[in-house]
Write a protein that holds these residues in place. Structure first.
Motif, PDB file in Angstrom:
ATOM      1  N   LEU A   1       0.822  -1.213   0.000  1.00  0.00           N
ATOM      2  CA  LEU A   1       0.000   0.000   0.000  1.00  0.00           C
ATOM      3  C   LEU A   1       0.861   1.270   0.000  1.00  0.00           C
ATOM      4  CD1 LEU A   1      -2.927  -1.056   2.373  1.00  0.00           C
ATOM      5  CD2 LEU A   1      -2.920  -0.923  -0.127  1.00  0.00           C
ATOM      6  N   PRO A   2       1.838   1.431   0.900  1.00  0.00           N
ATOM      7  CA  PRO A   2       2.700   2.619   0.819  1.00  0.00           C
ATOM      8  C   PRO A   2       3.526   2.673  -0.465  1.00  0.00           C
ATOM      9  CG  PRO A   2       2.887   1.585   2.972  1.00  0.00           C
ATOM     10  CD  PRO A   2       2.146   0.637   2.097  1.00  0.00           C
ATOM     11  N   ALA A   3       3.845   1.488  -1.014  1.00  0.00           N
ATOM     12  CA  ALA A   3       4.603   1.485  -2.270  1.00  0.00           C
ATOM     13  C   ALA A   3       3.828   2.183  -3.377  1.00  0.00           C
ATOM     14  CB  ALA A   3       4.944   0.052  -2.680  1.00  0.00           C
ATOM     15  N   PHE A   4       2.496   2.085  -3.298  1.00  0.00           N
ATOM     16  CA  PHE A   4       1.649   2.775  -4.275  1.00  0.00           C
ATOM     17  C   PHE A   4       1.079   4.066  -3.690  1.00  0.00           C
ATOM     18  CE2 PHE A   4       1.768  -1.553  -5.875  1.00  0.00           C
ATOM     19  CZ  PHE A   4       1.958  -1.347  -7.238  1.00  0.00           C
TER      20      PHE A   4
ATOM     21  N   THR B   1      -3.960   9.346   0.622  1.00  0.00           N
ATOM     22  CA  THR B   1      -5.187   8.556   0.516  1.00  0.00           C
ATOM     23  C   THR B   1      -5.532   8.178  -0.922  1.00  0.00           C
ATOM     24  OG1 THR B   1      -6.466  10.618   0.477  1.00  0.00           O
ATOM     25  CG2 THR B   1      -6.173   9.542   2.619  1.00  0.00           C
ATOM     26  N   SER B   2      -4.611   8.375  -1.826  1.00  0.00           N
ATOM     27  CA  SER B   2      -4.842   7.985  -3.219  1.00  0.00           C
ATOM     28  C   SER B   2      -3.637   7.208  -3.728  1.00  0.00           C
ATOM     29  CB  SER B   2      -5.076   9.223  -4.095  1.00  0.00           C
ATOM     30  OG  SER B   2      -3.945  10.074  -4.058  1.00  0.00           O
ATOM     31  N   PHE B   3      -3.884   6.374  -4.710  1.00  0.00           N
ATOM     32  CA  PHE B   3      -2.832   5.515  -5.247  1.00  0.00           C
ATOM     33  C   PHE B   3      -2.103   6.225  -6.386  1.00  0.00           C
ATOM     34  CE2 PHE B   3      -5.849   2.588  -3.338  1.00  0.00           C
ATOM     35  CZ  PHE B   3      -5.011   1.720  -2.651  1.00  0.00           C
ATOM     36  N   SER B   4      -0.774   6.000  -6.444  1.00  0.00           N
ATOM     37  CA  SER B   4       0.025   6.539  -7.540  1.00  0.00           C
ATOM     38  C   SER B   4       1.330   5.760  -7.624  1.00  0.00           C
ATOM     39  CB  SER B   4       0.318   8.028  -7.330  1.00  0.00           C
ATOM     40  OG  SER B   4       1.290   8.207  -6.309  1.00  0.00           O
TER      41      SER B   4
END
Length: 572
Positions: A40-43, A52-55
């Motif tokens: 999760l933190p990787a993205f 709070t958003s993926f990247s």
């Protein structure tokens, strides 16, 4: 690990029936939760830090870091080379030495060497090969003309050769011990005699007749060695290159950076390292196919390689050389810890003193106590759970398969790939950085080695002992406690000693989950690599090696004393 449920109403075995499922939970939940906490933190998703958003920003940050590609290639190279050399030497030493007069003497050193933590072995190698080390002193100035240490970057050479050597010195005894256990399940002597009678040399007979079936049994261990070698942190800090370092060392630096935003970069880097390990697995499987094709081609060619005396002697020498190097390194650490003035190129110190010990002991007592507490508790829990699992005899194939997969997870999944996430999960769950969290995370790594150590001995126990006990009216629980466990006392104590040694040598789990608040002898010893003098390093590294060794002494001494009047039990 050979477990199926026994239908019995005895309280002990009602508990034993639950043990395999408890082991599955204790091993799989931390690894899977840690992987999720890393992904999760990787993205770039971590609400606690406002994301709070993926990247893919964290991955972009990884690949723009200076020398990151060099670090990745260095990890691939050192991991693959160390594993290949370790397998080659372990197999060669077994092929050349099995059944010879010196074989029993060589195998006696395996357990003591295996008990030496990786960091202590790395320090021992360092004081041997560094420019002002013992080897340079032995040949100077008579053979080299050196009056001062040469300007040579060993260890920490840019190619990682010292790192590879340090990994090989520790992984060969581990693989050799597993190969010895595997060869005990084959009719090795008879097969080798038949091959010899057909004109095959010792090495050719071994690799044609025995190696395929032996390798199938230790293949998982080879992949575990491959994963560890490519991701080792403590050995890489001591012996590996520093500019740039291996990827695992760089990941730990990012994780410990005061800038919390680097947590995202570290998590993305951990995912990259996981992918690199998977790439290594694919490359290794390709190498397996190539080597098996070569072996089969030689097999059908009729070439017997009967004149292999020189190669065989060289392999036996390699086995003894690794043993001598490790033991000499530990002896030199002890010597450095009590040395006074020791100028180059003198082989021995001019004086001796206990100043380093007097300075170090007050500071080292707390880490030693923590090491013993965590090691004893985690090894004890692992040993008890292992006994209950093996005693319960699971017959359900899905349950047995799930248990085996759970035992494999902590060994083949890189530590950095799930420990970063596990640290976050420990904080969010409220466990924090306490002793309970450290014991649980140590248990994840201790449990598989305890199973590997005790499983073979348990399966080799003659079942007729239990049948006789049952025929005499003894319950299943009494048979376990009064017949099977006394017969297996030495293997059980050895499994405990292996678990304690694994716990005492864990660096990265202790560093991350303990967050520096509960230092152990290993974390303190590795921290000295950045600049402390060799006398202090000698104290810490020597104690780090001696503490696990004490467990193996107990494993051999206690049965000998308890069964001193029973010759057959002493040999069990």
């Amino acid at each position: 690990m050979g477990v199926g449920v026994v239908q019995t109403q005895e309280p002990l075995f009602r508990v034993a029936r639950l043990a395999p499922f408890l082991v599955i939970l204790l091993l799989s939940v931390p690894v899977l939760a840690g992987l999720l906490g890393t992904l999760l933190p990787a993205f770039s998703y971590l609400p606690a830090l406002g994301r709070t958003s993926f990247s893919f920003d964290a991955f972009r940050a990884v690949f723009v870091e200076p020398n990151i590609w060099h670090s990745m290639l260095l990890s691939l190279w050192t991991g693959f080379a160390a594993t290949a050399i370790s397998v080659l030497i372990a197999a060669g030493v077994l092929a050349a030495g099995f059944g010879t007069k010196g074989w029993a003497r060589l195998t006696r050193f395996l357990s003591p060497i295996l008990s030496v933590p990786h960091a202590a072995a790395a320090y021992g190698l360092m004081v041997l090969v560094m420019p002002s080390g013992f080897v340079a002193r032995l040949v100077s100035p008579e053979l080299t003309g050196w009056q001062t240490p040469p300007d040579i970057l060993i260890p920490n050479d840019p190619w990682g050769l010292a790192l590879i050597a340090g990994l090989v010195a520790k992984e060969v005894p581990f693989l050799l011990l597993l190969l010895i256990a595997a060869i005990g399940q084959t009719d090795a002597s008879r097969n080798l005699h038949i091959a010899s009678a057909l004109g095959y040399g010792r090495l050719a007979g071994f690799f044609h007749v025995l190696w395929p079936q032996l390798y199938r049994q230790v293949r998982f261990a080879v992949f575990a060695v491959l994963a560890f070698s490519a991701t080792a942190v403590d050995v890489a800090i001591i012996l590996g290159p520093s500019a740039p370092s291996t990827l695992s060392v760089q990941l730990v630096r990012w994780m410990n950076d005061p800038d919390l935003a680097m947590r995202f970069t570290a998590s993305a880097g951990a995912v990259v390292q996981l992918l690199l390990v998977l790439l290594l697995f694919v490359l290794w499987m390709g190498l397996e196919r190539v080597l098996e094709f070569v072996r089969k081609s030689l097999e059908v060619s009729g070439m017997r390689f009967a004149m292999d005396g020189v190669v065989t002697a060289g392999l036996r020498f390699a086995g003894w050389l690794l043993t001598v190097v490790t033991l000499c390194g530990l002896t030199l650490l002890a010597l450095w810890s009590v040395s006074g003035l020791w100028p180059f190129p003198d082989v021995m110190p001019e004086s001796y003193a206990l100043k380093a010990w007097m300075r170090a002991l007050p500071a080292i007592m707390a880490p030693m106590v923590t090491t013993f507490q965590i090691g004893v508790v985690s090894a004890s829990i692992a040993t008890v759970l292992c006994i209950l699992c093996l005693a319960s005899r699971i017959r359900s194939k899905p349950a047995a398969r799930l248990l085996n997969v759970s035992l494999a997870l902590p060994l083949v999944v890189p530590q950095t790939a799930f420990l970063f996430g596990l640290q976050i999960a420990a904080i969010k769950s409220g466990i924090g950085y306490g002793m309970a969290a450290l014991v649980l995370v140590h248990l994840v790594f201790v449990m598989p080695y305890v199973f590997l150590s005790l499983g073979q001995a348990w399966q080799a126990l003659d079942p007729r002992y239990s049948l006789v006990a049952h025929a005499l009216g003894k319950s299943r629980a009494k048979t376990l406690l009064r017949v099977e466990l006394p017969l297996l006392l030495r293997p059980v104590l050895t499994a405990f000693a292996v678990g304690f040694a694994v716990s005492a040598g864990l660096y990265l789990p202790t560093l991350l989950i303990g967050a520096g608040r509960l230092p152990t002898i290993t974390t303190e010893a590795v921290a000295l690599a950045s600049g402390a003098n060799r006398r202090t390093i000698g104290v810490y590294a020597f104690l780090q090696a001696i503490i696990p060794f004490a467990g193996f002494v107990l494993a051999f001494a206690l049965p000998a004393w308890l069964f001193r009047n029973r010759a057959g039990m002493r040999a069990a």
